[in-house]
Design an enzyme around this catalytic site. Structure first.
Site, PDB file in Angstrom:
ATOM      1  CG  ASN A 204      -1.711   1.231   1.421  1.00  0.00           C
ATOM      2  OD1 ASN A 204      -1.761   2.074   0.521  1.00  0.00           O
ATOM      3  ND2 ASN A 204      -2.367   1.362   2.569  1.00  0.00           N
ATOM      4  CD1 TRP A 205       3.276   1.164  -3.160  1.00  0.00           C
ATOM      5  CD2 TRP A 205       3.420   2.625  -4.847  1.00  0.00           C
ATOM      6  NE1 TRP A 205       4.016   0.579  -4.157  1.00  0.00           N
ATOM      7  CE2 TRP A 205       4.123   1.463  -5.204  1.00  0.00           C
ATOM      8  CE3 TRP A 205       3.367   3.678  -5.770  1.00  0.00           C
ATOM      9  CZ2 TRP A 205       4.778   1.319  -6.435  1.00  0.00           C
ATOM     10  CZ3 TRP A 205       4.005   3.543  -6.989  1.00  0.00           C
ATOM     11  CH2 TRP A 205       4.709   2.368  -7.315  1.00  0.00           C
ATOM     12  CE  LYS A 206      -0.135   3.149   4.906  1.00  0.00           C
ATOM     13  NZ  LYS A 206      -0.043   3.249   6.359  1.00  0.00           N
TER      14      LYS A 206
ATOM     15  CG  HIS B 196      -5.880   1.877   5.400  1.00  0.00           C
ATOM     16  ND1 HIS B 196      -5.410   2.799   6.296  1.00  0.00           N
ATOM     17  CD2 HIS B 196      -4.865   0.999   5.189  1.00  0.00           C
ATOM     18  CE1 HIS B 196      -4.160   2.483   6.615  1.00  0.00           C
ATOM     19  NE2 HIS B 196      -3.811   1.398   5.956  1.00  0.00           N
TER      20      HIS B 196
ATOM     21  CD  GLU C 210      -2.884   5.440   6.923  1.00  0.00           C
ATOM     22  OE1 GLU C 210      -2.882   5.441   5.689  1.00  0.00           O
ATOM     23  OE2 GLU C 210      -1.967   4.933   7.601  1.00  0.00           O
TER      24      GLU C 210
ATOM     25  CD  GLU D 191      -3.276  -2.338   7.489  1.00  0.00           C
ATOM     26  OE1 GLU D 191      -2.215  -2.591   6.924  1.00  0.00           O
ATOM     27  OE2 GLU D 191      -3.930  -1.297   7.278  1.00  0.00           O
TER      28      GLU D 191
ATOM     29  N   GLY E  53       2.789   2.463  10.864  1.00  0.00           N
ATOM     30  CA  GLY E  53       3.719   3.581  10.660  1.00  0.00           C
ATOM     31  C   GLY E  53       4.434   4.022  11.922  1.00  0.00           C
TER      32      GLY E  53
ATOM     33  CB  SER F 102       5.510  -1.650  11.913  1.00  0.00           C
ATOM     34  OG  SER F 102       5.127  -0.312  12.169  1.00  0.00           O
TER      35      SER F 102
ATOM     36  N   GLY G 117       2.953  -1.085   4.291  1.00  0.00           N
ATOM     37  CA  GLY G 117       2.960   0.334   3.954  1.00  0.00           C
ATOM     38  C   GLY G 117       4.366   0.784   3.595  1.00  0.00           C
ATOM     39  N   GLY G 118       5.025   1.430   4.542  1.00  0.00           N
ATOM     40  CA  GLY G 118       6.331   2.055   4.315  1.00  0.00           C
ATOM     41  C   GLY G 118       7.339   1.168   3.595  1.00  0.00           C
TER      42      GLY G 118
HETATM   43  P1  13P Z   1       3.172   0.511   7.662  1.00  0.00           P
HETATM   44  O1  13P Z   1       3.694  -0.797   7.086  1.00  0.00           O
HETATM   45  O2  13P Z   1       3.880   1.699   7.129  1.00  0.00           O
HETATM   46  O3  13P Z   1       3.112   0.448   9.159  1.00  0.00           O
HETATM   47  O4  13P Z   1       1.662   0.667   7.145  1.00  0.00           O
HETATM   48  C1  13P Z   1       0.774  -0.389   7.307  1.00  0.00           C
HETATM   49  C2  13P Z   1      -0.468  -0.085   6.566  1.00  0.00           C
HETATM   50  O5  13P Z   1      -1.235   0.761   6.949  1.00  0.00           O
HETATM   51  C3  13P Z   1      -0.708  -0.812   5.308  1.00  0.00           C
HETATM   52  O6  13P Z   1      -1.988  -0.594   4.833  1.00  0.00           O
END
Ligand code: 13P
Length: 248
Positions: free
Chosen positions: A9-11, A95, A97, A163, A169, A207, A228-229
């Site tokens: 997930n590149w966000k 998600h 967020e 999650e 994050g 993470s 994510g990251g």
């Molecule tokens: P991180 O891997 O950056 O913690 O993000 C997780 C996430 O929200 C994937 O959708």
């Protein structure tokens, strides 16, 4: 393709030049070969990613979708059938967020899930508790309430992603025991209440990095990872895919 599913997930990250470099390095990486892997870039770059990924085994996902299924006067919205049209296979729904910053309601999430399935795509429905909910001990009830939205699907294929908000994050990873407990709980709840099958795929996200992917993905209750990251770095993402390939 073998092993568990890994979705990046590149966000809200990426630019044309950086995406080109990242996707080209993913296509060349031996670590990603044969992996069951997808990336979810921002809407603006789905077309670019689809072109670069054409004829490759790397699948495409979107990070969100409109709750409105039919075309029409919905300025700024992107429908599930548009996502199918550009080559997506997966769509993230709910998600944390989106829930947090855009106050997405259960009713909206139910409509999004239905729109995704109606377009022939697979929703990746995200659930997870906040730190306060974890510390209060009510995290199972929180997750169960979020899962109840899945009843609108009447058993249609769906991936669930657990999650925990406090692990996203933050560099804080839930322990393997915490992950296993909630994943088993989710699987049992889906089986009992939502017509889920034993084969339902429950991803873990929060993470996930190269150095913890082996331990997390080795859990039988974990069907893969939502990253994510670390999905923005080909070496880290490759090592996570490598960990996923070792599993069945
Ligand atoms: P991180 O891997 O950056 O913690 O993000 C997780 C996430 O929200 C994937 O959708």
């Amino acid at each position: 393709m073998s092993g568990k599913l890994v979705i990046g997930n590149w966000k809200m990250n990426g630019r044309l030049a950086a995406n080109l470099a990242l996707i080209e390095s993913m296509l060349e990486s031996p670590a990603l070969q044969q992996a069951r892997v997808a990336i979810a870039p921002p809407f603006a770059y789905l077309g670019q990613a689809a072109t670069l990924l054409a004829d490759s085994h790397i699948m495409l996902g979107a990070q969100d979708v409109s709750a409105f299924a039919a075309d029409g006067a919905y300025t700024g919205e992107v429908s599930a059938s548009m996502l199918a049209d550009v080559g997506c296979r997966y769509v993230l729904v709910g998600h944390s967020e989106r829930r947090q910053y855009f106050r997405e309601s259960d009713a909206q999430l139910g409509q999004k899930l239905q729109a995704v399935v109606a377009a022939g795509l697979i929703p990746v429905y995200c659930v997870g508790e906040t730190l306060a909910e974890r510390e209060s001990g009510a995290y199972r009830e929180v997750v169960a309430a979020q899962l109840s939205v899945l009843s609108v699907l009447n058993g249609a294929e769906c991936v669930v992603a657990y999650e925990p908000v406090w692990a996203i994050g933050t560099g804080k990873v839930a322990s393997v025991a915490q992950i296993d407990e909630v994943h088993q709980y989710i699987r049992a709840t889906l089986l009992q209440c939502h017509g889920g099958s034993d084969s339902i795929c429950v991803l873990y996200g929060g993470s996930v990095k190269a150095d913890n992917a082996d331990a997390i993905l080795a859990l039988e209750s974990v069907g893969g990872a939502l990253v994510g990251g670390a999905s923005l770095d080909v070496n880290s993402f490759g090592q996570i895919c490598q960990a996923a390939k070792k599993t069945v």
